[in-house]
Design a protein around this motif. Structure first.
Motif, PDB file in Angstrom:
ATOM      1  N   TYR A 356      16.113  10.108 -24.446  1.00 40.43           N
ATOM      2  CA  TYR A 356      14.944   9.826 -23.613  1.00 40.43           C
ATOM      3  C   TYR A 356      15.297   9.972 -22.132  1.00 40.43           C
ATOM      4  O   TYR A 356      14.547  10.570 -21.351  1.00 40.43           O
ATOM      5  CB  TYR A 356      14.447   8.404 -23.858  1.00 40.43           C
ATOM      6  N   ARG A 357      16.429   9.400 -21.730  1.00 37.81           N
ATOM      7  CA  ARG A 357      16.792   9.415 -20.309  1.00 37.81           C
ATOM      8  C   ARG A 357      17.113  10.823 -19.819  1.00 37.81           C
ATOM      9  O   ARG A 357      16.700  11.219 -18.729  1.00 37.81           O
ATOM     10  CB  ARG A 357      17.975   8.479 -20.073  1.00 37.81           C
ATOM     11  N   ALA A 358      17.860  11.565 -20.619  1.00 37.89           N
ATOM     12  CA  ALA A 358      18.176  12.931 -20.213  1.00 37.89           C
ATOM     13  C   ALA A 358      16.908  13.773 -20.138  1.00 37.89           C
ATOM     14  O   ALA A 358      16.716  14.564 -19.203  1.00 37.89           O
ATOM     15  CB  ALA A 358      19.171  13.548 -21.190  1.00 37.89           C
ATOM     16  N   SER A 359      16.021  13.610 -21.108  1.00 37.95           N
ATOM     17  CA  SER A 359      14.775  14.366 -21.121  1.00 37.95           C
ATOM     18  C   SER A 359      13.917  14.021 -19.913  1.00 37.95           C
ATOM     19  O   SER A 359      13.351  14.904 -19.261  1.00 37.95           O
ATOM     20  CB  SER A 359      14.007  14.081 -22.409  1.00 37.95           C
ATOM     21  N   ALA A 360      13.800  12.731 -19.612  1.00 41.63           N
ATOM     22  CA  ALA A 360      12.997  12.327 -18.468  1.00 41.63           C
ATOM     23  C   ALA A 360      13.583  12.866 -17.164  1.00 41.63           C
ATOM     24  O   ALA A 360      12.842  13.288 -16.259  1.00 41.63           O
ATOM     25  CB  ALA A 360      12.898  10.800 -18.411  1.00 41.63           C
ATOM     26  N   THR A 361      14.907  12.874 -17.051  1.00 39.83           N
ATOM     27  CA  THR A 361      15.539  13.444 -15.856  1.00 39.83           C
ATOM     28  C   THR A 361      15.200  14.922 -15.723  1.00 39.83           C
ATOM     29  O   THR A 361      14.875  15.407 -14.630  1.00 39.83           O
ATOM     30  CB  THR A 361      17.067  13.253 -15.938  1.00 39.83           C
ATOM     31  N   LEU A 362      15.254  15.640 -16.830  1.00 38.23           N
ATOM     32  CA  LEU A 362      14.943  17.073 -16.818  1.00 38.23           C
ATOM     33  C   LEU A 362      13.474  17.317 -16.512  1.00 38.23           C
ATOM     34  O   LEU A 362      13.138  18.157 -15.659  1.00 38.23           O
ATOM     35  CB  LEU A 362      15.307  17.671 -18.173  1.00 38.23           C
ATOM     36  N   VAL A 363      12.579  16.610 -17.174  1.00 40.30           N
ATOM     37  CA  VAL A 363      11.139  16.844 -16.985  1.00 40.30           C
ATOM     38  C   VAL A 363      10.703  16.459 -15.578  1.00 40.30           C
ATOM     39  O   VAL A 363       9.876  17.143 -14.965  1.00 40.30           O
ATOM     40  CB  VAL A 363      10.338  16.086 -18.056  1.00 40.30           C
ATOM     41  N   HIS A 408       7.271   4.335 -22.844  1.00 38.07           N
ATOM     42  CA  HIS A 408       8.634   4.214 -22.324  1.00 38.07           C
ATOM     43  C   HIS A 408       9.058   5.499 -21.624  1.00 38.07           C
ATOM     44  O   HIS A 408       9.713   5.469 -20.571  1.00 38.07           O
ATOM     45  CB  HIS A 408       9.590   3.888 -23.472  1.00 38.07           C
ATOM     46  N   TYR A 409       8.685   6.627 -22.187  1.00 39.97           N
ATOM     47  CA  TYR A 409       9.046   7.916 -21.594  1.00 39.97           C
ATOM     48  C   TYR A 409       8.460   8.056 -20.194  1.00 39.97           C
ATOM     49  O   TYR A 409       9.150   8.483 -19.255  1.00 39.97           O
ATOM     50  CB  TYR A 409       8.544   9.041 -22.498  1.00 39.97           C
ATOM     51  N   PHE A 410       7.207   7.665 -20.018  1.00 45.23           N
ATOM     52  CA  PHE A 410       6.606   7.776 -18.685  1.00 45.23           C
ATOM     53  C   PHE A 410       7.178   6.731 -17.724  1.00 45.23           C
ATOM     54  O   PHE A 410       7.231   6.976 -16.511  1.00 45.23           O
ATOM     55  CB  PHE A 410       5.081   7.696 -18.785  1.00 45.23           C
ATOM     56  N   ASP A 411       7.614   5.597 -18.228  1.00 48.45           N
ATOM     57  CA  ASP A 411       8.360   4.671 -17.370  1.00 48.45           C
ATOM     58  C   ASP A 411       9.617   5.354 -16.835  1.00 48.45           C
ATOM     59  O   ASP A 411       9.934   5.268 -15.638  1.00 48.45           O
ATOM     60  CB  ASP A 411       8.756   3.418 -18.151  1.00 48.45           C
ATOM     61  N   LEU A 412      10.344   6.037 -17.712  1.00 53.47           N
ATOM     62  CA  LEU A 412      11.561   6.728 -17.296  1.00 53.47           C
ATOM     63  C   LEU A 412      11.251   7.888 -16.356  1.00 53.47           C
ATOM     64  O   LEU A 412      12.070   8.219 -15.486  1.00 53.47           O
ATOM     65  CB  LEU A 412      12.321   7.233 -18.519  1.00 53.47           C
ATOM     66  N   PRO A 416       4.634   5.325 -14.539  1.00 53.03           N
ATOM     67  CA  PRO A 416       4.146   4.429 -15.600  1.00 53.03           C
ATOM     68  C   PRO A 416       2.674   4.667 -15.901  1.00 53.03           C
ATOM     69  O   PRO A 416       1.870   4.900 -14.990  1.00 53.03           O
ATOM     70  CB  PRO A 416       4.374   3.028 -15.014  1.00 53.03           C
ATOM     71  N   LEU A 417       2.336   4.635 -17.172  1.00 59.54           N
ATOM     72  CA  LEU A 417       0.942   4.804 -17.569  1.00 59.54           C
ATOM     73  C   LEU A 417       0.133   3.586 -17.130  1.00 59.54           C
ATOM     74  O   LEU A 417       0.573   2.447 -17.280  1.00 59.54           O
ATOM     75  CB  LEU A 417       0.846   4.971 -19.080  1.00 59.54           C
ATOM     76  N   SER A 418      -1.046   3.840 -16.581  1.00 60.86           N
ATOM     77  CA  SER A 418      -1.921   2.752 -16.138  1.00 60.86           C
ATOM     78  C   SER A 418      -1.172   1.815 -15.202  1.00 60.86           C
ATOM     79  O   SER A 418      -1.111   0.610 -15.394  1.00 60.86           O
ATOM     80  CB  SER A 418      -2.467   1.968 -17.335  1.00 60.86           C
ATOM     81  N   ARG A 419      -0.582   2.406 -14.161  1.00 63.66           N
ATOM     82  CA  ARG A 419       0.234   1.595 -13.251  1.00 63.66           C
ATOM     83  C   ARG A 419      -0.621   0.638 -12.424  1.00 63.66           C
ATOM     84  O   ARG A 419      -0.140  -0.351 -11.903  1.00 63.66           O
ATOM     85  CB  ARG A 419       1.061   2.502 -12.346  1.00 63.66           C
ATOM     86  N   ARG A 420      -1.917   0.944 -12.251  1.00 62.37           N
ATOM     87  CA  ARG A 420      -2.826   0.058 -11.524  1.00 62.37           C
ATOM     88  C   ARG A 420      -3.923  -0.385 -12.489  1.00 62.37           C
ATOM     89  O   ARG A 420      -5.014   0.193 -12.517  1.00 62.37           O
ATOM     90  CB  ARG A 420      -3.420   0.774 -10.316  1.00 62.37           C
ATOM     91  N   PRO A 421      -3.655  -1.385 -13.317  1.00 61.58           N
ATOM     92  CA  PRO A 421      -4.624  -1.780 -14.344  1.00 61.58           C
ATOM     93  C   PRO A 421      -5.939  -2.255 -13.739  1.00 61.58           C
ATOM     94  O   PRO A 421      -5.970  -2.957 -12.722  1.00 61.58           O
ATOM     95  CB  PRO A 421      -3.902  -2.909 -15.085  1.00 61.58           C
ATOM     96  N   LEU A 422      -7.025  -1.832 -14.355  1.00 62.04           N
ATOM     97  CA  LEU A 422      -8.366  -2.248 -13.941  1.00 62.04           C
ATOM     98  C   LEU A 422      -8.852  -3.348 -14.870  1.00 62.04           C
ATOM     99  O   LEU A 422      -8.505  -3.386 -16.044  1.00 62.04           O
ATOM    100  CB  LEU A 422      -9.322  -1.055 -13.993  1.00 62.04           C
ATOM    101  N   ARG A 423      -9.679  -4.227 -14.350  1.00 62.95           N
ATOM    102  CA  ARG A 423     -10.128  -5.354 -15.147  1.00 62.95           C
ATOM    103  C   ARG A 423     -11.553  -5.177 -15.647  1.00 62.95           C
ATOM    104  O   ARG A 423     -11.952  -5.816 -16.613  1.00 62.95           O
ATOM    105  CB  ARG A 423     -10.018  -6.651 -14.328  1.00 62.95           C
ATOM    106  N   GLN A 424     -12.344  -4.319 -15.012  1.00 55.76           N
ATOM    107  CA  GLN A 424     -13.719  -4.138 -15.427  1.00 55.76           C
ATOM    108  C   GLN A 424     -13.892  -2.796 -16.124  1.00 55.76           C
ATOM    109  O   GLN A 424     -13.135  -1.862 -15.876  1.00 55.76           O
ATOM    110  CB  GLN A 424     -14.682  -4.240 -14.234  1.00 55.76           C
ATOM    111  N   PRO A 425     -14.896  -2.684 -17.018  1.00 60.83           N
ATOM    112  CA  PRO A 425     -15.126  -1.419 -17.725  1.00 60.83           C
ATOM    113  C   PRO A 425     -15.442  -0.286 -16.748  1.00 60.83           C
ATOM    114  O   PRO A 425     -16.055  -0.498 -15.694  1.00 60.83           O
ATOM    115  CB  PRO A 425     -16.318  -1.738 -18.626  1.00 60.83           C
ATOM    116  N   THR A 426     -15.028   0.918 -17.120  1.00 62.54           N
ATOM    117  CA  THR A 426     -15.250   2.089 -16.269  1.00 62.54           C
ATOM    118  C   THR A 426     -15.946   3.223 -17.010  1.00 62.54           C
ATOM    119  O   THR A 426     -16.270   4.235 -16.399  1.00 62.54           O
ATOM    120  CB  THR A 426     -13.905   2.627 -15.752  1.00 62.54           C
ATOM    121  N   GLY A 427     -16.119   3.070 -18.304  1.00 66.19           N
ATOM    122  CA  GLY A 427     -16.635   4.182 -19.100  1.00 66.19           C
ATOM    123  C   GLY A 427     -15.558   5.128 -19.592  1.00 66.19           C
ATOM    124  O   GLY A 427     -15.850   6.128 -20.253  1.00 66.19           O
TER     125      GLY A 427
END
Length: 636
Positions: A356-363, A408-412, A416-427
């Motif tokens: 995972y770490r090597a792949s994330a470094t490459l990507v 985990h891959y996007f953390d590496l 990060p996925l959804s790094r700014r979480p929203l609390r209200q619906p958006t559609g």
């Protein structure tokens, strides 16, 4: 999946996790083994029994498994348990994922279709058994004994190096050997990652609910020890490698095979000729050594990079300016980079942290070089690549499958996925289950018993239901189930499945359930598996009852110059009905790379005026014509 003839079938082929806390620069409170859980105490006891510094044992295990036991299931590198004791005999496999199914990796009907080999692997479980007196089966399946076995192997390596010391700094050579690497560069990269983890510390809850902590400990490892291993120093020489990541150059052959045939990729001049817009994540369905042998076969197919599971070693085969034959869709092949990871998705195996770490470094490096956004619209799995025309949909591949940990891959990746979480619906929602606890029930991991349940392991994917209840049928996918029957829980059946990081427009909500638009239907899933996000959606323009959906974004016939046959713009067997919305990915031009000759000077990029929008239509992406849809932005 069915096998097909070698060369012709191949060209028909080719045309973060909950509970994780990374800690840096300070000790982690509450890390004492005396007050830790059973897994923590097992590390402390094994370290004391075999004389291995506890931080070294913890960090080696983290780089192999992140301290997880995986229920005794093997990794993609035939490793078992927290210490990744390897046992190839228990995970024998052959061939690659390009040898199965009906997909043509090149994905271009303008060229005729192409269509292979088990390699030895380290058997550290045998060494651990001889050192501990514990049988191999127990070492594979009992986490505590697995940790003991790994500690015994590390201590054995240290004794063989003739180093007697208690400080973690003096264990660099033994750690490098434990990587299983066959060359100095890869062994040193693994050891560097281990000692970086010791320096920063780490803390997480494992897949079986065990809290484990590695306190941050400053170290100055004796890197010169790697020379004592006697491993060869491979002339890396790969022309496209990120700093600090050893990448070996093992070129795929660009070879004239006679009679107008050639292999196994196309020379090009990207991004000058065409923009590189996507990176496709694959797994090999064979060992690393076997994959390396296959990519050097001029009658086989190709990809740009291969990663080894045990240590994350990387080999490059095709320059990124050139077009490899890997994704089964020529439009995306021409605009993507293909990266193979040693793995066996069909067997429900897991991917090592080192890989995972090597792949994330490459990507991360490649995405920066070509300005590719780090999101699931541009960093896709092979399972997200659409069929080109209706007849190819059912044969498309489904790796790296649900056991690839996208969060985990996007953390590496530093995105990060959804790094700014929203609390209200958006559609609009993003799929984001907790990987470790999402033990979705699949079947078909054991090909000898296809109806049997797969091991209950963490997964990045969720099923969609026709109604908001757990026992409702799955959705129907006319491309995979033309008889109109529902999709299945088979691990290869993506007809009613969504994956972490994918975004979908909301159709309806009821209580604890959310319905999303998926393949022209409403698909229901538990709201706990999604988070609200913002983005763009497409819907048919007013007056249109539905719009066609395409598997490739080809230009209009008038754009083709004389001598180049226009490629038919064929809709898939799906439509996007009025009133439905689908998340919009990148806007893409209508392009076609005409490449049917060995001489790249005769290749032509055909560009038209037709513009397309990539959408998340089902589990796979698809394309719609921009003139057919309205693009709007969601709001809270």
């Amino acid at each position: 999946m069915t096998s097909i003839t070698r060369r012709h079938a191949l060209r028909a082929f080719a045309a973060g996790t909950a509970g994780v806390t990374a800690v840096s620069g300070a000790s982690i409170p509450g890390a004492s083994a005396a007050t830790g859980g059973a897994r923590q105490r097992a590390f402390a006891a094994a370290a004391a029994e075999f004389g291995v510094p506890e931080p070294v044992l913890l960090a080696v295990s983290y780089l192999k498994s992140r301290w997880d036991s995986h229920g005794g299931a093997p990794s993609t590198g035939a490793g078992f348990g927290p210490l990744h004791l390897t046992d190839l005999r228990a995970v024998a496999a052959g061939g690659s994922h390009h040898d199965h199914g009906a997909e043509d990796p090149r994905g271009d009907t303008a060229r005729r279709v192409l269509t292979p080999r088990t390699s030895p692997a380290l058997q550290t479980v045998d060494l651990a058994a001889s050192l501990t007196g514990v049988d191999a089966e127990t070492l594979r399946t009992d986490p505590e004994q697995n940790i003991r076995g790994g500690a015994a192997v590390l201590a054995h390596y240290q004794r063989e190096l003739g180093v007697r010391a208690d400080r973690p700094d003096d264990w660099y050579g033994a750690v490098a050997r434990y990587s299983g690497s066959s060359d100095t560069g890869a062994a040193a990269f693994f050891a560097d990652q281990v000692f970086a983890t010791i320096t920063t510390g780490a803390s997480r809850t494992t897949d079986d609910g065990q809290a484990v902590t590695l306190p941050a400990t400053p170290v100055s490892p004796r890197r010169e020890q790697v020379r004592a291993l006697g491993l060869p120093t491979i002339a890396e020489g790969a022309p496209e490698a990120p700093p600090g990541l050893p990448v070996e150059w093992i070129p795929a052959p660009y070879q004239d095979l006679g009679n107008g045939d050639y292999g196994n990729y196309d020379q090009a001049d990207r991004p000058n000729s065409q923009q590189i817009t996507h990176i496709v994540i694959h797994d090999t369905e064979c060992s690393y050594d076997e994959a390396i042998g296959l990519v050097q076969d001029p009658t086989y197919v190709s990809w740009h990079y291969t990663l080894r599971s045990t240590d994350g070693h990387v080999a490059q085969h095709v320059l990124t300016k050139d077009v490899a034959w890997h994704a089964g869709n020529w439009y995306l092949n021409a605009k993507s980079i293909g990266i193979e990871h040693e793995g066996f998705a069909a067997q429900g195996t897991w991917f090592t942290e080192a890989m995972y770490r090597a792949s994330a470094t490459l990507v991360r490096y490649l995405a920066g070089k070509y300005r590719i956004p780090l999101d699931r619209e541009h960093i896709v799995g092979h399972d997200n690549v659409p069929g080109t025309v209706p007849s190819t949909v059912a044969g498309m591949h489904w790796d790296p499958a649900p056991y690839w940990d996208w969060a985990h891959y996007f953390d590496l990746l530093g995105a990060p996925l959804s790094r700014r979480p929203l609390r209200q619906p958006t559609g609009m929602v993003m799929i984001k289950p907790d990987f470790a606890s999402n033990t979705t029930g699949y079947t078909g991991c054991d090909t000898s018993a296809p109806a049997a349940a797969c091991p209950a392991r963490g997964s990045s994917a969720l099923f969609l239901r026709t109604e908001p209840r757990d026992d409702a049928p799955l959705l129907s996918d006319p491309g995979l189930h033309p008889d109109g029957g529902p999709s299945t829980t088979g691990i290869s059946d993506v007809g009613s499945r969504v994956s972490t990081g994918q975004r979908y427009a909301v159709a309806e909500t009821r209580g604890d359930w959310t319905a999303i638009w998926f393949l022209g239907q409403q698909g229901w899933l538990r709201s706990s598996g999604v988070v609200p996000v913002l983005g763009q959606v497409v819907t048919p323009r007013p007056g249109l009852e539905s719009v066609p959906v395409y598997g490739r974004a080809y230009p209009e016939p008038a754009a083709y110059p004389a001598g180049i046959p226009p490629q038919e713009i064929v809709p898939l067997q799906y439509t996007l009905p009025a009133g439905q919305k689908y998340t919009a990915g990148p806007a893409v031009p209508g392009e076609y790379l005409w490449a049917t000759t060995f001489d790249p000077a005769q290749h032509v990029v055909v560009r038209g005026t037709t513009q397309y929008v990539q959408i998340q239509f089902g589990h796979r992406v698809a394309f719609v014509k921009l003139d057919d849809v309205l693009v709007t932005r969601t709001r809270p």
